[in-house]
Write a protein that holds these residues in place. Structure first.
Motif, short mmCIF file in Angstrom:
data_model
loop_
_atom_site.label_atom_id
_atom_site.label_comp_id
_atom_site.label_asym_id
_atom_site.label_seq_id
_atom_site.Cartn_x
_atom_site.Cartn_y
_atom_site.Cartn_z
N GLU A 373 -12.58 -60.51 26.25
CA GLU A 373 -12.29 -59.21 26.83
C GLU A 373 -11.01 -59.27 27.66
OE1 GLU A 373 -13.61 -56.38 26.36
OE2 GLU A 373 -15.23 -57.05 25.04
N ALA A 374 -10.85 -60.34 28.45
CA ALA A 374 -9.64 -60.45 29.27
C ALA A 374 -8.40 -60.54 28.38
CB ALA A 374 -9.73 -61.68 30.18
N LYS A 375 -8.51 -61.33 27.33
CA LYS A 375 -7.36 -61.46 26.42
C LYS A 375 -7.10 -60.15 25.70
CE LYS A 375 -4.22 -64.19 24.78
NZ LYS A 375 -3.22 -64.79 25.65
N ARG A 376 -8.16 -59.45 25.35
CA ARG A 376 -8.00 -58.17 24.66
C ARG A 376 -7.34 -57.14 25.58
NH1 ARG A 376 -10.97 -53.44 23.81
NH2 ARG A 376 -10.71 -52.56 21.69
N ASN A 377 -7.81 -57.07 26.83
CA ASN A 377 -7.20 -56.14 27.78
C ASN A 377 -5.74 -56.49 28.03
OD1 ASN A 377 -9.66 -54.81 28.03
ND2 ASN A 377 -10.31 -56.07 29.77
N GLU A 378 -5.47 -57.78 28.15
CA GLU A 378 -4.08 -58.21 28.35
C GLU A 378 -3.22 -57.82 27.14
OE1 GLU A 378 -1.53 -62.36 29.04
OE2 GLU A 378 -3.72 -62.37 28.97
N PHE A 379 -3.78 -58.01 25.99
CA PHE A 379 -3.03 -57.68 24.77
C PHE A 379 -2.80 -56.17 24.66
CE2 PHE A 379 -3.18 -56.39 20.28
CZ PHE A 379 -2.04 -57.03 19.81
N LEU A 380 -3.86 -55.38 24.99
CA LEU A 380 -3.71 -53.93 24.94
C LEU A 380 -2.68 -53.44 25.95
CD1 LEU A 380 -7.42 -52.77 24.47
CD2 LEU A 380 -5.59 -52.80 22.77
N GLY A 381 -2.70 -54.05 27.16
CA GLY A 381 -1.70 -53.68 28.15
C GLY A 381 -0.28 -53.97 27.68
N GLU A 382 -0.10 -55.18 27.11
CA GLU A 382 1.22 -55.51 26.59
C GLU A 382 1.61 -54.58 25.44
OE1 GLU A 382 1.14 -59.57 25.48
OE2 GLU A 382 1.03 -60.33 27.54
N LEU A 383 0.59 -54.23 24.61
CA LEU A 383 0.87 -53.35 23.49
C LEU A 383 1.29 -51.95 23.98
CD1 LEU A 383 0.81 -53.04 20.42
CD2 LEU A 383 -1.57 -52.31 20.61
N GLN A 384 0.58 -51.42 24.98
CA GLN A 384 0.96 -50.12 25.52
C GLN A 384 2.33 -50.17 26.17
OE1 GLN A 384 -2.21 -49.02 28.16
NE2 GLN A 384 -3.69 -48.63 26.51
N LYS A 385 2.61 -51.25 26.87
CA LYS A 385 3.92 -51.39 27.50
C LYS A 385 5.02 -51.42 26.45
CE LYS A 385 6.48 -54.37 30.68
NZ LYS A 385 6.43 -55.61 31.50
N LYS A 386 4.80 -52.20 25.40
CA LYS A 386 5.81 -52.25 24.34
C LYS A 386 5.93 -50.91 23.62
CE LYS A 386 5.54 -57.20 23.36
NZ LYS A 386 5.24 -58.24 22.33
N GLU A 387 4.78 -50.22 23.46
CA GLU A 387 4.80 -48.91 22.81
C GLU A 387 5.61 -47.91 23.63
OE1 GLU A 387 1.62 -45.62 21.03
OE2 GLU A 387 0.93 -47.48 22.00
N GLU A 388 5.43 -47.93 24.97
CA GLU A 388 6.19 -47.04 25.83
C GLU A 388 7.68 -47.38 25.79
OE1 GLU A 388 6.86 -43.87 28.26
OE2 GLU A 388 4.99 -44.44 27.27
N GLU A 389 7.97 -48.67 25.82
CA GLU A 389 9.38 -49.07 25.72
C GLU A 389 10.00 -48.63 24.39
OE1 GLU A 389 9.42 -53.25 26.27
OE2 GLU A 389 9.04 -53.17 28.44
N MET A 390 9.23 -48.78 23.32
CA MET A 390 9.74 -48.36 22.02
C MET A 390 9.92 -46.84 21.96
SD MET A 390 7.64 -50.84 19.43
CE MET A 390 8.43 -50.13 17.99
N ARG A 391 8.98 -46.08 22.60
CA ARG A 391 9.10 -44.63 22.62
C ARG A 391 10.35 -44.20 23.38
NH1 ARG A 391 4.64 -43.77 24.58
NH2 ARG A 391 3.42 -43.31 22.72
N GLN A 392 10.56 -44.79 24.56
CA GLN A 392 11.76 -44.46 25.34
C GLN A 392 13.03 -44.85 24.59
OE1 GLN A 392 11.33 -46.37 29.14
NE2 GLN A 392 9.57 -45.09 29.77
N MET A 393 12.98 -46.00 23.97
CA MET A 393 14.14 -46.42 23.19
C MET A 393 14.39 -45.48 22.02
SD MET A 393 14.76 -50.11 21.36
CE MET A 393 14.44 -50.95 22.91
N PHE A 394 13.29 -45.00 21.41
CA PHE A 394 13.43 -44.07 20.29
C PHE A 394 14.06 -42.75 20.75
CE2 PHE A 394 11.59 -40.59 17.77
CZ PHE A 394 12.10 -40.92 16.52
N VAL A 395 13.56 -42.23 21.90
CA VAL A 395 14.11 -40.98 22.43
C VAL A 395 15.58 -41.14 22.77
CG1 VAL A 395 13.97 -39.34 24.34
CG2 VAL A 395 11.88 -40.17 23.26
#
Length: 514
Positions: A373-395
């Motif tokens: 669960e800890a690894k999954r939450n960490e991975f989801l957090g990193e995934l959301q962070k990267k997704e937000e960075e990619m969204r901002q970069m896309f805009v």
């Protein structure tokens, strides 16, 4: 019964066979029997005369109690032997050494057979690992033997990375076993274990010291495989040089921190022989599949001009010691060390890289579910962070692209206006030029019409003048003819006896005389 239980230790006839470690109940702590109660109390549980409740026994541990008769679980070792023999065994050997040191010949000699294989050359561009698996049968024991040889090792000019393919191969076998363990449906009992159990490192018989390549390679491999160093083709140096060479090799291995495999001495049945053999490392061996008649026996030997070297004569080489230690005594320990030491080290490092740990920062036990669960939450957090960075970069990139497109559209409009104006100017010039050409064509047609009229008038006037000229020419012709006739008459006036005037007059009515 430990992991090195063998047929010989169990009293079963036949060759020595190593068995996997038995999985039995957890050892129980012995406890003295409870004293009888001092006075009257509640009756003890039926069938138990010690007055100990089940809950109390479960909390305090197991007890050792005597048996009133034979039960039959003393046949468990025999059951394990039979099961292991029916399943068969596997053993994997890695032969590391330069080309031409007799690795294939030694394998043929060790297992008393002829393994098929292509001879290696010195022209390999890099180090390649060649794996061959064979099914061997001795008595009723089957062995699946895998021999891995390093083709082209030490043949390159630049030997800096010669050890890397070997390390990658060993890690690949560990990774394959780990992936099999992590499956939901595991079939480890039928899985072909390809992990390397023993590494025979062949040392060239230089008689001086180890090469840098040997030290670097063994240092990289000592934490991944059981290394047994051997001096190949030991009949190339004398006995005194061989003794000094062994001491030199041992000293260099110790000084460079290279950990080689030590034969175990914790088992009393093999402690003495293993302790003695540890002092003979590295083994000086000779390999040969040729049999010569020595005395009344056929023995494996090598024939030289100066004499014969017997492979199985311990006074000539250490081949018998190597065979005893590798196959007949410590084969199961090599398998066990591979699993419990080298594979566990790889597995622990791999799981730690994946984020799994035994304890948390507070030194409390960590469950697999919590770790997941800890690894999954960490991975989801990193995934959301990267997704937000990619969204901002896309805009940001979309805005930049829109600005570029607007600028390009503006330039296209300006270019279109310039081309349109240039087209209009060119069209006007062409129209003016066409008008001037039409005027010139009309003027040319008028001139042509006038010229044709003048030519027709000239042709008519020229016709009358031609008739007049023809008439004048005709009259001149007649005059010339008459003159000629007159001349001829004057010349011939005496021919006919008539005057010329008479002849002339006679012919006046007719055409002129010719």
């Amino acid at each position: 019964m430990n992991g090195r239980t063998s047929r010989r230790a169990l009293g079963v006839p036949g060759p020595l066979v190593s068995l996997p470690p038995a999985v039995g109940p957890r050892p129980c702590a012995q406890r003295p029997p409870s004293p009888p109660p001092a006075g009257p109390g509640p009756p003890a549980e039926e069938g138990r005369g010690d007055g100990v409740s089940p809950g109390q026994e479960a909390g305090e541990g197991c007890r050792t109690v005597p048996l009133a008769g034979h039960v039959g679980f003393d046949s468990l070792p025999d059951q394990l032997v039979n099961k292991s023999v029916s399943q068969g065994f596997c053993f994997n050997i890695l032969c590391v050494g330069e080309t031409g040191l007799g690795k294939s010949t030694l394998m043929d000699t060790l297992f008393n057979t002829k393994f098929e294989g292509e001879p290696a050359t010195h022209t390999q561009p890099g180090v390649q690992l060649r794996s061959n698996t064979y099914d061997l049968q001795e008595s009723n024991v089957g062995l699946k033997l895998t021999i891995v040889s390093t083709v082209g090792f030490g043949d390159q000019i630049n030997k800096e990375d010669s050890y890397k393919p070997i390390v990658e191969f060993i890690d690949a076998q560990f990774e394959a076993y780990l992936q099999e363990e992590l499956k939901i449906r595991r079939v480890l009992h039928t899985y072909h274990d390809s992990r390397i159990h023993a590494c025979l490192y062949f040392i060239a018989p230089t008689g001086h010291s180890l090469k840098s390549l040997d030290l670097v390679t063994m240092k990289k491999l000592d934490s991944k495989v059981n290394i047994i160093p051997i001096i190949a083709k030991s009949d190339a140096i004398s006995k005194s040089e061989l003794t000094k060479f062994k001491i030199k090799i041992t000293s260099e291995l110790v000084s460079n921190g290279v950990q080689i495999y030590q034969f175990p001495t914790d088992d009393e049945s093999v402690a003495e022989i293993n302790g003695t053999m540890n002092a003979h490392l590295p083994f000086a061996v000779i390999g040969s599949t040729e049999e010569l008649k020595i005395g009344n026996k056929m023995m494996k030997a090598r024939q030289y001009p100066w004499g014969t070297v017997q492979v199985e004569n311990e006074a000539h080489c250490d081949f018998v010691k190597l065979r005893e230690m590798l196959i007949r005594v410590n084969m199961e320990d090599l398998r066990e060390q591979t699993h419990s030491r080298h594979y566990e080290l790889y597995r622990r490092c791999k799981l730690e890289e994946m984020g799994f740990k035994d304890t948390d920062p507070d030194s409390k036990p960590f469950s697999l579910q919590e770790t997941y669960e800890a690894k999954r939450n960490e991975f989801l957090g990193e995934l959301q962070k990267k997704e937000e960075e990619m969204r901002q970069m896309f805009v940001q990139r979309v805005k930049e692209k829109e600005a570029e497109l607007k600028e390009a559209e503006k330039e296209l409009h300006e270019k279109f206006d310039r081309l349109k104006k240039l087209h209009q100017d060119e069209k006007k010039k062409l129209e003016d030029k066409k008008k001037s050409l039409d005027d010139e064509v009309n003027a040319f047609k008028q001139r042509k019409t006038a010229a044709e009229l003048l030519q027709s008038q000239g042709s008519q006037a020229g016709g009358s003048q031609t008739l007049k000229r023809d008439k004048e020419k005709k009259n001149s012709y007649y005059f010339t003819v008459n003159s000629a006739v007159c001349c001829m008459l004057h010349e011939t006036q005496g021919l006919f006896g008539l005057p010329v005037d008479t002849l002339f007059l006679r012919n006046r009515a007719g055409p002129p005389l010719l």
